[in-house]
Motif scaffolding. Structure first.
Motif, PDB file in Angstrom:
ATOM      1  N   ASN A 193      98.770  -6.639  22.131  1.00 56.44           N
ATOM      2  CA  ASN A 193      99.874  -6.543  23.081  1.00 56.44           C
ATOM      3  C   ASN A 193      99.743  -7.509  24.256  1.00 56.44           C
ATOM      4  O   ASN A 193     100.541  -7.469  25.180  1.00 56.44           O
ATOM      5  N   HIS A 194      98.702  -8.360  24.226  1.00 60.87           N
ATOM      6  CA  HIS A 194      98.562  -9.431  25.212  1.00 60.87           C
ATOM      7  C   HIS A 194      98.264 -10.725  24.471  1.00 60.87           C
ATOM      8  O   HIS A 194      97.340 -10.772  23.661  1.00 60.87           O
ATOM      9  N   ALA A 225     101.695   0.141  22.243  1.00 61.88           N
ATOM     10  CA  ALA A 225     100.850  -0.010  23.433  1.00 61.88           C
ATOM     11  C   ALA A 225      99.969   1.210  23.658  1.00 61.88           C
ATOM     12  O   ALA A 225      99.880   1.741  24.758  1.00 61.88           O
ATOM     13  N   ALA A 285      89.187  -4.150  27.229  1.00 60.18           N
ATOM     14  CA  ALA A 285      89.877  -4.264  25.946  1.00 60.18           C
ATOM     15  C   ALA A 285      89.145  -5.235  25.038  1.00 60.18           C
ATOM     16  O   ALA A 285      88.522  -6.189  25.495  1.00 60.18           O
ATOM     17  N   GLU A 291      94.897  -1.494  24.878  1.00 57.56           N
ATOM     18  CA  GLU A 291      95.017  -2.908  25.202  1.00 57.56           C
ATOM     19  C   GLU A 291      94.223  -3.744  24.207  1.00 57.56           C
ATOM     20  O   GLU A 291      93.061  -3.456  23.930  1.00 57.56           O
ATOM     21  N   ARG A 292      94.858  -4.780  23.658  1.00 54.63           N
ATOM     22  CA  ARG A 292      94.202  -5.714  22.748  1.00 54.63           C
ATOM     23  C   ARG A 292      94.699  -7.115  23.106  1.00 54.63           C
ATOM     24  O   ARG A 292      95.905  -7.336  23.246  1.00 54.63           O
ATOM     25  N   ILE A 293      93.773  -8.047  23.226  1.00 52.61           N
ATOM     26  CA  ILE A 293      94.091  -9.379  23.742  1.00 52.61           C
ATOM     27  C   ILE A 293      93.849 -10.418  22.653  1.00 52.61           C
ATOM     28  O   ILE A 293      92.795 -10.431  22.012  1.00 52.61           O
ATOM     29  N   LEU A 320      90.701  -5.101  31.729  1.00 53.04           N
ATOM     30  CA  LEU A 320      91.420  -4.104  30.941  1.00 53.04           C
ATOM     31  C   LEU A 320      90.493  -3.260  30.069  1.00 53.04           C
ATOM     32  O   LEU A 320      90.943  -2.313  29.432  1.00 53.04           O
ATOM     33  N   TRP A 364      88.965  -8.423  22.462  1.00 52.25           N
ATOM     34  CA  TRP A 364      89.737  -9.655  22.462  1.00 52.25           C
ATOM     35  C   TRP A 364      89.332 -10.541  21.312  1.00 52.25           C
ATOM     36  O   TRP A 364      88.195 -10.520  20.852  1.00 52.25           O
TER      37      TRP A 364
END
Length: 901
Positions: free
Chosen positions: A342-343, A252, A283, A255-257, A281, A285
């Motif tokens: 992590n998402h 972590a 981030a 942030e990566r979606i 975020l 995606w």
């Protein structure tokens, strides 16, 4: 499933390992990245270099700009500096980094300031970052400095913020290949104070800079850009490190979606939610779709909806990925873990509860095995994204009665075989015969026919083989158990067989399409003309899409039909209007489109990265929409390959035109040079001699007058030869050369040429060796005489006075019906690299001092005349002695001997 994931994670990524191996073979690059000028990048670079030097590292300065700052100059004093090289530009000597001296010195670490610097014209590389790449390729580590406003991808953003366009930029690939990036930053207030104190610019310049570029708002925005770009690079480095070392993620650190899409109706809502979440975020995606065996049997509406949602994700800035998968939850977690997401965002399942009990719940599997990955389950939302521009065909009825008839036939065969085996096997073993019929039905027809065969087989098994026979009543409880187990086994087996059949069918379809696309790409790669590319494209689209095809390309300011299958070069007005609109607006038009739907054909633009290059027109005899979703995707693949091939042909044509223009310009320059020098020389001699006679005619002796008149005549003849050569060259290049060939004896033509060249060869000895019995040649005597005259003139120019010019001929045993005529001299010969180029127009071998000037057309005219008569000419050097030899091959006319009468 968890064990499968762990095994998958333990395997390092091959791409990451290759990237790591590539980095180990070159020098290491560290960039000191500044948010703005004056933050102290060079100072920090020198401090780090001195620390490395204290540890025993061999450090040299390639180039460092101190800008008169005493603190920076003090740090430079303790380091070895490679002297710069001087490059002259516009009569000024400018100092640049001496890359050759650094490569010869081969230090461990080189300091190169101002990475975005543009080198002086005439340097080896136009930009300093290219010098750095060469140092890295040689294994030398480099420390360098760069301001964020010089990064190419941020150039427009910086210009928008500061209202100043930075002209010197470096590509983002330099940032991406850096092994280490250190941000050098201070607060806007501290930087402005440094400028006011004169530590960055002189006071007058500093005041103007603060008022324009260095405002607190601008500096804050530049700081954020520097931090974001560095964070992006660090994130890539972290991902590569995890993949190369097979580290189980996610970590972590950022942030990566990851968003998982299927064909459900909440896809658009899911994509928009993911975009909003990524914005919150800040981030990156990615949207992923996993193709399973069932994907091949989706309805057209489902496929269209999924494709539209993927396009929406791309428009909103997501990266889209499509991967095959046998288990959605396992492959999804494996991809997320391998790429440090992590998402994970998924939509709520639309399946009924009994389907989830039967097939399992993807949502529950993800939550159960996600580990440290946060799983977001979106519920609600049924907004659909309709495909724009083209309406695809509706799905056809997928129920095939033939498959159910085959299921009935398989069960009937099983009944017959069971009756034959009833006397040998017990009733439980007879159930295996029916099970084979169920499997055969599922493999051939899929799940529906398999389930139909299961129930039909259970009924037939009960009716024919369970007591009491020929009724549907079951008397023995054991038979009830056997029937139930048979039915359950048949259902499971038919489901598994149907799944295998779906996978096999999808694999066959994918392989067939891939093979067709591969063969099409090979065909395009092997074509060299635009007509061949267009015909191959039209045929391939027509055969794979089952449609009629026309291809239109721009021509004279409009668009015109260039190819079609079947051939068709006529369009009605409505089609012409639709094709023109599709070309001008780069969007579909015509049949089944939103624009001009009254046209007969559907017109789709052919696109490349440079924009639309043509239009494809499609039509068929079916009613309604022209392409279904699968055909639309196939068309996109074919159109992309065709567009690239057409662009390649056009680029080759552009290159050929550029080469022709360059060659024309070269010939024009050579012609002007020849006219201005070589033709001017005899004119000057003529004018000088004639003027002398006019002005001093009465006072000149007869001997002087004769000498001047001789000069006028000789130079006039020389000028006549030059002009004749130019005219002859024009005739050859225009194709107007038509030889008047007839049988002639070579000796007669050689004699005429030597008589014309008597003055030219006056200072040389001339020898001839032409047999009297040599066969005659079929030539134009005027052209051959001119060719020989040019060769003799060339020999006289290059051979010193007093040497011999030899002309001989033979028939080489009359092999091939050719007569060979050679002109040899005793000059210095021809350079080996010029043996073929000597026949080029205006090309002249480097001459010795005494050689007379010429236009450089004589030998070119020789080749043109000789080849026009069906002969050949080659140049070579004499063996065993100095001198050049030109050999002419001429076709023999007859076998008669002797000279002509």
């Amino acid at each position: 499933m968890a064990n499968d994931n762990q095994g998958w994670e333990r395997r390092p990524s091959p791409d990451a390992l290759l990237a790591k191996a590539d980095r180990e073979d070159r020098g290491k690059l560290k960039i000191f990245l500044g948010a703005a000028p004056g933050v102290g990048k060079t100072y920090e670079m020198l401090m780090s270099a001195r620390a490395r030097q204290a540890d025993g590292t061999d450090v040299v300065i390639g180039v460092v700009e101190t800008h008169g700052r005493k603190e920076t100059e003090a740090l430079v004093a303790g380091l070895e500096t490679v002297a710069r090289t001087s490059v002259v530009y516009k009569e000024r000597a400018l100092d640049e980094m001496d890359i050759d001296a650094i490569l010869a010195r081969r230090p461990t670490l080189a300091l190169v300031d101002e990475l975005a610097h543009t080198n002086t014209p005439g340097s080896r590389h136009p930009k300093r970052y290219l010098d750095v790449l060469e140092l890295l390729a040689s294994g030398i580590d480099v420390y360098t400095t760069l301001n964020i406003q010089h990064v190419e991808s941020l150039n427009d953003i910086v210009a928008q913020i500061t209202r100043i366009r930075v002209r010197e930029t470096v590509p983002d690939s330099i940032i991406d290949r850096a092994d280490d990036i250190e941000i050098i930053d201070i607060t806007p207030q501290d930087l402005i104070k440094r400028m006011q104190d004169g530590k960055v610019y002189v006071p007058k310049t500093a005041r103007r800079a603060i008022e324009n570029y260095f405002s607190p708002g601008n500096l804050t925005a530049l700081r954020e850009l520097a931090l974001r770009r560095t964070a992006q690079r660090v994130d890539d480095q972290l991902l590569n490190h995890m993949q190369a070392h097979a580290i189980s993620g996610p970590w972590a650190a950022g942030e990566r979606i990851l968003v998982c899409l299927d064909h459900g109706r909440n896809g658009a809502t899911l994509v928009r939610y993911a975009r909003r979440h990524a914005d919150r975020l800040r981030a990156p995606w990615t949207v992923i779709h996993l193709e399973t065996a069932k994907s091949a049997f989706l309805g057209e509406a489902d496929k269209d909806r999924l494709a539209a949602c993927m396009r929406l994700a791309e428009q909103l800035g997501a990266e889209t990925v499509t991967l095959p998968a046998s288990s959605v939850s396992r492959e999804l977690l494996a991809y997320a873990t391998a790429n440090n997401f992590n998402h994970l965002i998924i939509g709520k399942s639309e399946r009924s509860w009994w389907r989830e009990r039967l097939d399992g719940s993807i949502t529950h599997d993800l939550i159960r095995h996600a580990g440290t990955i946060s799983v977001h389950v979106m519920s609600g939302g049924t907004e659909e994204v309709a495909p724009r521009g083209v309406r695809t065909a509706k799905p056809a009825n997928r129920i095939k009665p033939k498959d159910y008839l085959f299921s009935l036939a398989f069960v009937s065969v099983a009944v017959v075989i069971g009756i034959l085996l009833d006397q040998v096997l017990n009733v439980q073993n007879l159930a295996l015969v029916f099970l084979m019929g169920v499997l055969a039905s599922a493999v051939r027809g899929g799940l529906g026919p398999g389930l139909f065969a299961s129930f039909l087989g259970a009924t037939a098994f009960n009716f024919f083989f369970l007591e009491p026979r020929y009724t549907l009543t079951i008397r023995d409880p054991e038979s009830v158990v056997a029937l139930l187990f048979f039915l359950g086994t048949a259902l499971v087996a038919s489901n598994l067989a149907a799944a295998v059949q779906r996978q096999a069918l999808a694999a066959r379809q994918r392989a067939r399409t891939t093979e067709d696309l591969y063969l099409f790409s090979r065909k395009l790669a092997g074509t060299g003309t635009l007509d061949d590319v267009l015909w191959a494209t039209a045929y391939q689209m027509a055969s794979m899409l089952k449609v009629r095809v026309v291809l239109l390309l721009p021509e004279d300011g409009t668009i015109a039909v260039r190819a079609g299958y079947p051939p068709d070069d006529t369009l009605v007005d409505a089609d012409i209007a639709a094709a023109r609109w599709a070309w001008e607006h780069d969007r579909p038009a015509g049949r089944a489109a939103d624009t001009l739907p009254g046209a007969k054909r559907l017109y789709l633009p052919l696109r490349t990265g440079r924009g639309a290059i043509g239009v494809v027109g499609l039509d068929n005899d079916r009613q309604g929409p022209l392409l279904n979703s699968d055909q639309q995707r196939l068309f996109d693949a074919l159109a992309d390959q065709a567009a690239l091939a057409i662009e390649r042909i056009q680029l080759v044509a552009d290159v050929d035109k550029a080469k022709l223009a360059a060659e024309t310009d070269r010939l024009r320059t050579a012609l002007l040079t020849s006219i201005s020098h070589d033709l001017k020389t005899p004119l000057a001699a003529i004018m000088g001699s004639a003027g002398t006679i006019k002005d001093f005619g009465g006072g000149l002796s007869e001997e002087a007058k004769t000498e001047l008149l001789t000069t006028v005549i000789e130079e006039s003849e020389r000028l006549h030869r030059f002009i004749a050569n130019l005219l002859d060259m024009t005739r050859i290049e225009s194709g107007a050369m038509i030889p008047n060939s007839a049988p002639h004896f070579v000796g007669d033509i050689v004699g005429s040429a030597l008589a014309r060249a008597a003055k030219i060869t006056a200072e040389h000895r001339v020898e001839t060796a032409i047999p009297d019995d040599l066969p005659m040649v079929k030539v134009d005597p005027v052209l051959l005489e001119q060719s020989l005259f040019n060769l003799i003139d060339n020999a006289a120019k290059y051979a010193p006075d007093g040497t011999t010019i030899r002309i001989d001929a033979d028939d080489a045993g009359n092999t091939g019906g050719m007569i060979y005529l050679r002109v040899m001299d005793e000059g210095p010969g021809l350079p080996p690299d010029d043996l073929e180029r000597v026949f080029d127009s205006f090309y002249r071998v480097r001459k010795i001092d005494h050689v007379k000037a010429g236009t450089g057309l004589g030998l070119s005219i020789c080749r043109g005349f000789i080849e026009a008569m069906g002969g050949s000419i080659v140049a070579a050097n004499r063996s065993g002695r100095p001198g050049a030899v030109f050999e002419i091959g001429l076709p023999a006319a007859t076998m008669s001997k002797g000279p002509t009468s």
